[in-house]
Structure formats: structure tokens, C-alpha cells
Design an enzyme around this catalytic site. Structure first.
Site, PDB file in Angstrom:
ATOM      1  N   THR A 280       0.855  -1.195   0.000  1.00  0.00           N
ATOM      2  CA  THR A 280       0.000   0.000   0.000  1.00  0.00           C
ATOM      3  C   THR A 280       0.891   1.245   0.000  1.00  0.00           C
ATOM      4  O   THR A 280       2.090   1.164  -0.285  1.00  0.00           O
ATOM      5  CB  THR A 280      -0.986  -0.019   1.185  1.00  0.00           C
ATOM      6  OG1 THR A 280      -1.930   1.045   1.052  1.00  0.00           O
ATOM      7  CG2 THR A 280      -0.276   0.133   2.527  1.00  0.00           C
ATOM      8  N   ASN A 281       0.347   2.421   0.284  1.00  0.00           N
ATOM      9  CA  ASN A 281       1.159   3.643   0.355  1.00  0.00           C
ATOM     10  C   ASN A 281       0.666   4.534   1.495  1.00  0.00           C
ATOM     11  O   ASN A 281      -0.297   4.189   2.188  1.00  0.00           O
ATOM     12  CB  ASN A 281       1.159   4.386  -0.989  1.00  0.00           C
ATOM     13  CG  ASN A 281      -0.241   4.791  -1.403  1.00  0.00           C
ATOM     14  OD1 ASN A 281      -0.918   5.528  -0.693  1.00  0.00           O
ATOM     15  ND2 ASN A 281      -0.693   4.303  -2.554  1.00  0.00           N
ATOM     16  N   ALA A 282       1.288   5.690   1.663  1.00  0.00           N
ATOM     17  CA  ALA A 282       1.067   6.517   2.867  1.00  0.00           C
ATOM     18  C   ALA A 282      -0.139   7.449   2.760  1.00  0.00           C
ATOM     19  O   ALA A 282      -0.345   8.283   3.642  1.00  0.00           O
ATOM     20  CB  ALA A 282       2.321   7.335   3.151  1.00  0.00           C
TER      21      ALA A 282
END
Ligand code: CTP
Length: 419
Positions: free
Chosen positions: A211-213
């Protein structure tokens, strides 16, 4: 002065603070209710020294609150601001302006100013020297930058006996400012806005994922702002910790494929697409349906493949929609953003820095560069994301929706409906 429309049905929270001009709020309350507004009054304890709550209670027909801990309700500030279309602080003392600018919340009025997500109009009244004090000048500037409407006090004789700038603004000026703010709040009526938000989550195995931030805050802010300004809004959201905005249809998704499917299904309905989501560009090629044992790990499940580019694919299918994209960049912001605008054939792009201390990812505030297809790049100063969302809607409205090929905003219809 231009003809002003009626305030019928507008829910106004009138906050009265402790100035001698508090008596003028009584007449203002009469004018607002005569014009059809539903007005609830909140006072600071010092305002009650100038005018009694009973006066406002009688004229508004509603109970007046003046203490944070009055009554049975535990969170009166949240409910009061949630239910208001506009907060009007009249009169606004130097103390109240300073507290609002600094985010101090030590009484009911300052607390609800901090909680308010609707527009705020402030009508200062104080001595001329106070209005001109550098501290107050910088507080007023800060509030105006945040989108709070702070009216100019008028010149003339003051309660101190001096002549100067500090008088409560004339009632028609206040009424005009209130109406203008409320008009803006319906300026997206008639638009159907499809917003994507948050990260996507691509499984590696049954419990692990890539995933990402992204927090989703910007997309949720855009969805909330558009809904409050009268649009019909569908928000397609990747996994976030945020509560769905009121009045918005929210569709939860996990993967880029799911997001693509839900966006495609609603694209024909939309008049405006705001693609805020940080869609993951890669996913594990062969995710495992069970939890991979660590002694079986050979790295193979982390072989990645590209996900679909949702925005580019929707852009190819566009019939009438206005397309707003976001660009997450670490360098050459303007050049890279411009390239994305062209490559994905967008009407407008919001360029964000996503590395370093200024990163737009995850935080509550962000700066940005707005780049319309037909027009100049506009740097936008760091703002809370909810205010940045309003600024974005203002700019897209002006730059794209009034373009001859764009669907017309229906604010006129809305104005007729309210009349
Ligand atoms: N976007 C999308 N689908 C993807 C990737 C991005 O719809 N698979 C959208 C984003 O929501 C954003 C815009 O495309 O509105 C630009 O996204 P960004 O991450 O900045 O750029 P990418 O197109 O992914 O290109 P790069 O990673 O090379 O910068």
C-alpha cells in the site's frame, strides 16, 4: 448595492461576544429572522453582561447557550456547528478574533469556531487602536487566508469617545456578506461529482499487502466540500481511518481493480471527476490466498505487475465530464504535473509534493500548485485540507465549469428554488 436574495431556510449560528456593540446583534437577529433565516444564538459569558440571553431567547424563539458545560448535552459545540449553514460572529471582539486565529478554545464560542466546518463571517467591533494593533492585523490576515470572512469595521465615533475605525459594520453590509457566503455554498448545486480517495491495498498473501502513505484526507475534504456546496457526491474510497462525510454516498474498495470497477460504473453519471486517490501502481503478480509461512518465503510473491491507470482509462471514455487529476511528485513539480495533465488529457491538475517535510501525504495541511488546462499555474499556500478543497472547488468552478464546453452550474436554479 445589488439586490440580495432571501435567507429563507438558512441555518445561522449567531455568536455574540462581549462588546458594547452586542446590542446591535439584537437588531441583526431581527433582520436575519425577518429575512427567513433560522437563527440560534450562542454568547460568551462577557456578552451576557451587555445584553441578557433572555432578549435573544425571546427574539429567536430558541434557547441561548453561553457556557461550555450548560445543559445535558456533552458536545454542544459539535452539534451546533454541524447543524449550521453559516456561523456569524457579531460583534467579534479583539479577544475573540485572536482566539479564533490561534485556535484557542476556552469557551463555547471559541470552541465552536474551532469545530465549525461551515463558512464563518466575523463582524469586528472595538476601539480603533485595537483594530490597528499589529497583533490584530496579523490575526485578521491569518483568518482571511484561511477563508474566514472578516468584515472591515467602519469609521466614525466609537464608544470610547474617540473617532476612528472600529465601529460595528452597518447592518445591510453584514446581511450582504451573509447572503454572499450562503450563495457560494450552493454554487455546486446541479453537479454530480465522483471523487476517489485514499490508498489502494494490493494483497501479497492472506494477511500482508502492498500500500502507500495516503490518508484519504484530501479526497474526503473534496467530497465533503462539494456536498456542502450543493453537489451530489459519490466517494469511492480505498482503506482509510476516516468517517464518511455526511450527505455523501461512500463506496469502500481495497484494490486498484475494485476502485477501477466502481469508478467506471459511475463515470457516465458524473459531470465532474476528482481523482484524488493514490492508486497503487504495482501489485503482486501472484498473491497467495493463504498466509505464507516464513520458512517457505522465496521472494517470488513480491514480483510486481502494473495496475490499471484508472484516470487515463476514464479519460479515454469521457463524453461530457470535467476531469480533475492529482499529481504526486518529488521533484520538477510543474513540469511533471504539466506532462500528466497532457498525457491523461485532463482539464485540471493539482500538483503536490509528496516527499520531505512539506509532503502532502498523510498530513492535515498541504500546499499545492493548481494547473488548469487553459490557464496559468497557481501556487496555493499551505492550508488545512478542508480549506484547500474549497479553494479547489472555487478554482475548478471558475476555470472549467464556466468554459463553453462545460456543463453549466445550476446555481441560478438553486437561487430560484430558495426564493
Ligand atoms: N492514477 C490512476 N490510476 C493509477 C495511478 C494514478 O487513476 N494506477 C491517477 C491518480 O489518482 C492521480 C493521477 O492519476 O489523479 C496521477 O497519479 P500519480 O500517482 O501522480 O502519477 P502516475 O500516473 O501514477 O505516474 P508516476 O507514478 O509515474 O508519477
Amino acid at each position: 448595492m445589488s439586490e440580495r436574495r432571501s435567507l429563507r431556510g438558512a441555518r445561522i449560528l449567531l455568536c455574540v461576544t462581549g462588546s458594547i456593540a452586542a446590542y446591535k446583534a439584537v437588531s441583526l437577529l431581527r433582520a436575519l429572522t425577518r429575512d427567513g433565516a433560522e437563527v440560534s444564538v450562542v454568547m460568551t459569558p462577557s456578552a451576557t453582561r451587555f445584553v441578557t440571553p433572555l432578549t435573544f431567547e425571546t427574539l429567536s424563539g430558541r434557547p441561548v447557550r453561553h457556557g461550555l458545560f450548560d445543559g445535558a448535552e456533552t458536545m454542544p459545540h459539535l452539534r451546533a456547528t454541524d447543524e449550521a449553514d453559516l456561523v456569524l460572529v457579531a460583534p467579534a471582539t479583539a479577544n475573540c478574533l485572536a482566539k479564533c486565529a490561534l485556535g484557542v478554545a476556552d469557551d463555547l464560542v471559541s470552541t465552536l469556531l474551532l469545530a465549525a466546518r461551515c463558512p464563518i463571517v466575523m463582524t469586528p467591533a472595538m476601539d480603533g487602536d485595537m483594530w490597528e494593533h499589529p497583533a490584530l492585523v496579523s490575526h485578521v490576515r491569518a483568518m482571511r487566508e484561511r477563508g474566514v470572512v472578516v468584515l472591515e469595521p467602519e469609521d466614525g465615533p466609537l464608544a470610547s469617545g474617540l473617532i476612528g475605525k472600529g465601529r460595528f459594520p452597518a447592518e445591510p453590509t453584514v446581511m450582504e456578506a451573509v447572503a454572499a457566503c450562503l450563495d457560494r455554498r450552493r454554487d455546486w448545486a446541479g453537479q454530480r461529482v465522483l471523487v476517489s480517495a485514499g490508498p489502494t491495498r494490493e494483497p501479497i498473501d492472506a494477511v500482508r499487502f502492498v500500500t502507500n502513505a495516503s490518508s484519504g484526507k484530501m479526497g474526503y475534504a473534496v467530497a465533503d466540500a462539494a456536498a456542502r456546496r450543493g453537489a451530489d457526491v459519490v466517494l469511492v474510497s480505498g482503506p482509510t481511518a476516516l468517517a464518511p462525510p455526511t450527505g455523501v454516498t461512500t463506496v469502500d474498495v481495497l484494490t486498484a481493480d475494485e476502485m477501477a470497477r466502481e469508478m467506471e460504473a459511475r463515470f457516465a453519471w458524473a459531470t465532474v471527476l476528482v481523482m484524488t486517490a493514490a492508486v497503487g501502481d504495482f501489485r503482486p503478480r501472484r498473491p497467495s490466498s493463504v498466509k505464507i509461512k516464513k520458512h517457505d518465503w522465496d521472494g517470488a510473491p513480491l514480483a510486481l505487475e502494473r495496475t490499471p491507470d484508472i484516470l487515463a482509462s476514464l479519460s479515454r471514455k469521457r463524453t461530457h465530464q470535467i476531469l480533475v487529476g492529482f499529481a504526486a511528485e518529488s521533484d520538477n513539480l510543474l513540469d511533471n504535473g504539466r506532462k500528466k495533465l497532457r498525457q491523461k488529457d485532463l482539464d485540471f491538475i493539482v500538483i503536490n509534493r509528496v516527499t520531505g517535510a512539506d509532503s502532502a501525504l498523510g498530513g492535515d495541511t498541504s500546499d499545492a500548485i493548481f494547473l488548469p488546462r487553459h490557464g496559468q499555474a497557481m501556487p496555493v499556500e499551505r492550508l488545512p485540507k478542508r480549506l484547500l478543497a474549497d479553494r479547489l472547488l472555487d478554482t475548478v468552478r471558475d476555470q472549467c465549469l464556466t468554459h463553453p464546453s462545460a456543463p453549466a452550474l445550476e446555481s441560478n436554479r438553486e437561487i430560484r428554488r430558495i426564493h
